[in-house]
Design an enzyme around this catalytic site. Structure first.
Site, PDB file in Angstrom:
ATOM      1  N   SER A   2       0.830  -1.197   0.000  1.00 17.94           N
ATOM      2  CA  SER A   2       0.000   0.000   0.000  1.00 17.94           C
ATOM      3  C   SER A   2       0.870   1.255   0.000  1.00 17.94           C
ATOM      4  O   SER A   2       1.991   1.247   0.502  1.00 17.94           O
ATOM      5  CB  SER A   2      -0.909   0.007   1.225  1.00 17.94           C
ATOM      6  N   GLU A  31      -6.361  -2.609  -8.275  1.00 15.25           N
ATOM      7  CA  GLU A  31      -7.321  -2.598  -7.171  1.00 15.25           C
ATOM      8  C   GLU A  31      -7.054  -1.363  -6.316  1.00 15.25           C
ATOM      9  O   GLU A  31      -6.638  -1.447  -5.173  1.00 15.25           O
ATOM     10  CB  GLU A  31      -7.201  -3.886  -6.361  1.00 15.25           C
ATOM     11  N   ARG A  86      -7.970   2.756  -2.152  1.00 11.93           N
ATOM     12  CA  ARG A  86      -7.644   3.961  -1.372  1.00 11.93           C
ATOM     13  C   ARG A  86      -7.742   5.207  -2.252  1.00 11.93           C
ATOM     14  O   ARG A  86      -8.277   6.236  -1.834  1.00 11.93           O
ATOM     15  CB  ARG A  86      -6.245   3.829  -0.777  1.00 11.93           C
ATOM     16  N   TYR A 129      14.979  27.534  36.151  1.00 10.31           N
ATOM     17  CA  TYR A 129      14.593  27.864  37.526  1.00 10.31           C
ATOM     18  C   TYR A 129      13.103  27.615  37.767  1.00 10.31           C
ATOM     19  O   TYR A 129      12.704  27.256  38.888  1.00 10.31           O
ATOM     20  CB  TYR A 129      14.951  29.316  37.844  1.00 10.31           C
ATOM     21  N   ALA A 130      12.270  27.809  36.739  1.00  6.79           N
ATOM     22  CA  ALA A 130      10.835  27.548  36.897  1.00  6.79           C
ATOM     23  C   ALA A 130      10.584  26.067  37.165  1.00  6.79           C
ATOM     24  O   ALA A 130       9.786  25.703  38.039  1.00  6.79           O
ATOM     25  CB  ALA A 130      10.079  28.002  35.655  1.00  6.79           C
ATOM     26  N   CYS A 150     -12.689   7.018  27.614  1.00  3.80           N
ATOM     27  CA  CYS A 150     -11.931   6.950  28.871  1.00  3.80           C
ATOM     28  C   CYS A 150     -10.629   6.205  28.622  1.00  3.80           C
ATOM     29  O   CYS A 150     -10.366   5.151  29.215  1.00  3.80           O
ATOM     30  CB  CYS A 150     -12.761   6.255  29.942  1.00  3.80           C
ATOM     31  N   TYR A 193     -11.144   2.616   4.585  1.00  2.00           N
ATOM     32  CA  TYR A 193     -10.788   1.782   5.747  1.00  2.00           C
ATOM     33  C   TYR A 193     -11.308   2.278   7.094  1.00  2.00           C
ATOM     34  O   TYR A 193     -11.635   1.448   7.957  1.00  2.00           O
ATOM     35  CB  TYR A 193      -9.266   1.589   5.843  1.00  2.00           C
TER      36      TYR A 193
END
EC number: 4.1.1.19
Length: 730
Positions: free
Chosen positions: A309, A395, A398, A460-461, A548, A590
């Site tokens: 592909s 074929e 896509r 420093y942060a 989730c 697909y």
């Protein structure tokens, strides 16, 4: 037919502060003198004073690269669909935002009341893709003096949707377009559809086969369908010989060759000697010998191969086709009745608009280059071997279906790091509670900010945050003080001109259902806002879905980007009426077939839109609401009707035991039961507008129209409009 060239208008330059997708660098951050931050309204001033046009958005998102010739940005700042490609006239262009509003507006306002996410199909694009592919091969055949023709085959695995397959058969019947099946259900589907197609169109039977599969393929042959059984495994030959004799059917046989040619791209593992399917040269010789012994060598008529592909370059394509053509000529020499050479899949599309051979998201050629390379490679070998030119097949699923489908979804909210602001008194109190090391980091951070030292500030942060977290874990800082640390660091970042943090936009979508290839194989698709493209995007963001699952996010985009330029969301979402719509393009192959039911989020609603002469240039010809909660529960072997009765009984018990008047109890029960019924009938996704809710709609129904006002088909569909289909409250 139009050539599908992709170009980007080089005359458009990026506005200040932006780079285009193909740029490798951004401007260095501005350092504010003396560490003094800009006014809080500077960003807004820049947005309004810097001219931003749709052309800038088109270049920013590379729309003219991956979208040509079907998608562009119109003068209103909306994505415009050109259903006939380069032959689309100005009045035929379709404003995608108007399609979305037609789909989502409530029915009492003239809309269809569909819920998001939404897949919009454009059959006119499908037709144009088929015609463009055929035209490319026709030109190559004619210009090179090739003495046979091309006829394509659509592999239904790319998108098995009924209307997609039926459209391909209808649009392709004039040039002998056929279908490919890889399983028994796909074979049944293909057989039925090809009864209305060209009699010369091929029905190519691929995949693993048992006796039932082969018997069904031979039935198709009996039904006068041009059916070819392609041998993927050597042992399939014995079944074909035995069953064809029992059924008294002379089969057409093909074989799949396992080529040595292999590409190293994203899909390269499907090619080469270690590919999943195909016969080695040793097996091919044995198959030919057995067919000869069985008196069936004339039945062997097709050679099938698959390089892989998304073939990245024509050089690799020519190498693979040349190898296959040598095998074809050898089969002719051995006495087989060869007629067809099937190049399989591999015709790639340009997902990122770069036309690059080195990108997994692109290919370095167009349709015409692909067709010319295939024809030239086959002709060269056959002429040298003095073999009659075979019919060329491919074929190219896509390349056929990817462009015709657009996935539309909403951004419903965004997560920002809005840290609390501290007064000078609060700040002094906060600093006093820090330990010595953290207090030293704070002072060093302040000094570095005044000097405008970006790298030192970051150091420093980070140290200050880490020390404060440790103090919090030890119980020496409270949660408000811990939150204040972020406010201090954000303030300093703005003072030194650091870029705003990337936001998380929460979208009404399941990536596992609608964009599974992104999660599974890191396949990238172009994603852009479908409107507000006449406005400068003000933030960068990633997309987080409803599931989730921590993998349910999109944080990689075309152009090598880890975030996407986006517009600010309003108080209720995006721009138009509080909505902000994004579109994923080139996903017609697909994605729908591979999507699962993670968290029981089902498929999207589907709209089929054709170009018409109506005021808005389009007509909705089919609308299918997405699966309801009941539908997805049923898919997992649950019984929604029984579940509803159980819950209704529990509601009745609850109301009966409540200390209310009998009349009030009846109303309370009816309300609970109605709410439960509505929940079963709604889609699993968020309902961001109550008028778009799909209650009282037959979710299993199809609705059609010949104009923009949709009408029901048959009395049954019309009656279903006013009932909660299986969940009626007595």
């Amino acid at each position: 037919m139009p050539a599908l060239g992709c170009c980007v208008d080089a005359a458009v330059s990026p506005p200040p502060g932006y780079s285009f997708l193909w740029d490798s660098s951004l401007p260095a951050p501005e350092i504010f003198p003396s560490g003094v931050p800009l006014s809080t309204n500077t960003a807004a001033t820049t947005t309004t004073t810097t001219h931003w046009s749709p052309a800038h958005s088109s270049a920013l998102y590379s729309i003219d690269g991956w979208g040509a010739p079907y998608f562009t940005v119109n003068s209103s700042g909306d994505i415009s669909v050109k259903p006939h490609g380069t032959e689309t006239l100005p009045h035929q262009e379709i404003d995608l935002l108007k399609v979305v509003k037609k789909a989502s507006d409530p029915k009492n306002s003239g809309g269809l009341g569909l819920q998001f996410p939404l897949v919009v199909r454009f059959p006119d694009i499908l037709k144009n893709r088929l015609e463009s592919l055929q035209s490319a091969f026709d030109y190559a055949v004619q210009s090179q003096g090739y003495e046979a023709h091309y006829q394509g085959v659509y592999p239904v695995k790319c998108n098995q949707d009924r209307f997609v397959v039926e459209d391909i058969v209808k649009f392709g019947s004039g040039f002998r377009f056929g279908l490919e099946a890889g399983s028994k259900p796909e074979l049944l589907l293909a057989m039925s559809c090809l009864c209305k197609g060209s009699r010369e169109g091929l029905l190519v039977c691929n995949g693993f086969k048992d006796a039932d599969y082969i018997s069904l393929a031979l039935v198709a042959r009996k039904l006068m369908l041009n059916t070819v059984i392609v041998l993927e495994q050597e042992e399939e030959l014995d079944l074909v010989i035995d069953i064809s004799r029992k059924m008294a059917v002379r089969p057409l046989i093909g074989l799949r060759a396992k080529l040595r040619t292999k590409h190293s791209g994203h899909f390269g593992s499907t090619s080469g000697e270690k590919g999943k399917f195909g016969l080695t040269t040793t097996q091919i010789v044995r198959v030919v010998k057995k067919l000869e012994e069985s008196g069936m060598l004339d039945c062997l008529q097709l050679l099938h191969f698959h390089i892989g592909s998304q073939i990245p370059s024509t050089a690799l394509l020519a190498d693979g086709v040349g190898e296959a053509a040598q095998i074809y000529c050898e089969l002719v020499r051995l006495g087989a009745g060869m007629k067809y050479i099937d190049c399989g899949g591999g015709l790639g599309i340009d997902y990122d608009g770069t036309k690059s051979c080195d990108s997994d998201c692109s290919v370095g050629y167009g349709l015409q280059e692909y067709a010319s390379t295939v024809v030239q490679a086959v002709r060269f070998v056959c002429d040298r071997k003095n073999v009659k030119h075979p019919v060329i097949c491919s074929e190219s699923g896509r390349a056929i279906v990817s462009h015709h489908s657009v996935l539309i979804f909403e951004a419903v909210s965004s997560t920002t790091t809005r840290s609390q602001e501290l007064s000078s008194v609060d700040l002094q109190s906060f600093v006093e509670k820090l330990n010595d090391d953290a207090r030293a980091d704070y002072r060093n951070l302040s000094a570095a900010a005044i000097r405008g030292e970006y790298d030192t500030c970051v150091l420093y942060a980070d140290q200050l945050k880490q020390r404060c977290v440790e103090q919090f874990k030890d119980g020496n800082l409270d949660i408000e003080q811990l939150a204040a640390v972020d406010g201090i660091c954000d303030f300093v970042s703005k003072a030194i001109g650091a870029s705003d943090p990337v936001r998380t936009y929460h979208v009404n979508l399941s990536i596992f259902t609608s964009i599974p290839d992104f999660w599974a194989i890191d396949q990238l698709f172009p994603i852009v806002p479908i409107h507000k493209l006449d406005e400068r995007p003000g933030v960068r963001g990633i997309l987080s879905d409803l599931t989730c699952d921590s993998d349910g996010k999109i944080d990689k985009f075309i152009g090598g980007e880890s975030s996407l330029p986006l517009h600010e969301l309003g108080s209720n979402g995006g721009g138009d009426g509080g909505k902000y719509y994004l579109g994923m393009f080139l996903g017609g192959a697909y994605e729908e077939a591979l999507g699962g039911l993670h968290n029981l989020f089902g498929g999207p609603s589907v709209l089929r839109v054709s170009q018409s002469d109506s005021p808005h240039s389009f007509a909705v010809t089919c609308a299918v609401p997405g699966p309801s909660c009941a539908d997805v529960l049923r898919a997992m072997q649950h019984e929604p009707e029984l579940m509803f009765e159980t819950l209704k009984h529990r509601a009745e018990e609850f109301v009966h035991n409540d200390d209310e008047q009998e009349e009030d109890k009846g109303l309370a029960f009816a309300s609970l039961a109605s709410s439960l019924a509505q929940s079963f009938n709604n889609m699993p996704y968020l309902v961001t507008n109550s008028s778009c809710c799909l209650t009282a709609t037959n979710n299993g129904g199809y609705y059609y129209c010949n104009d923009e006002n949709i009408v029901g088909v048959g009395a049954e569909s019309a009656a279903a409009e006013e009932e909660l289909w299986p969940y009626c409250v007595a």
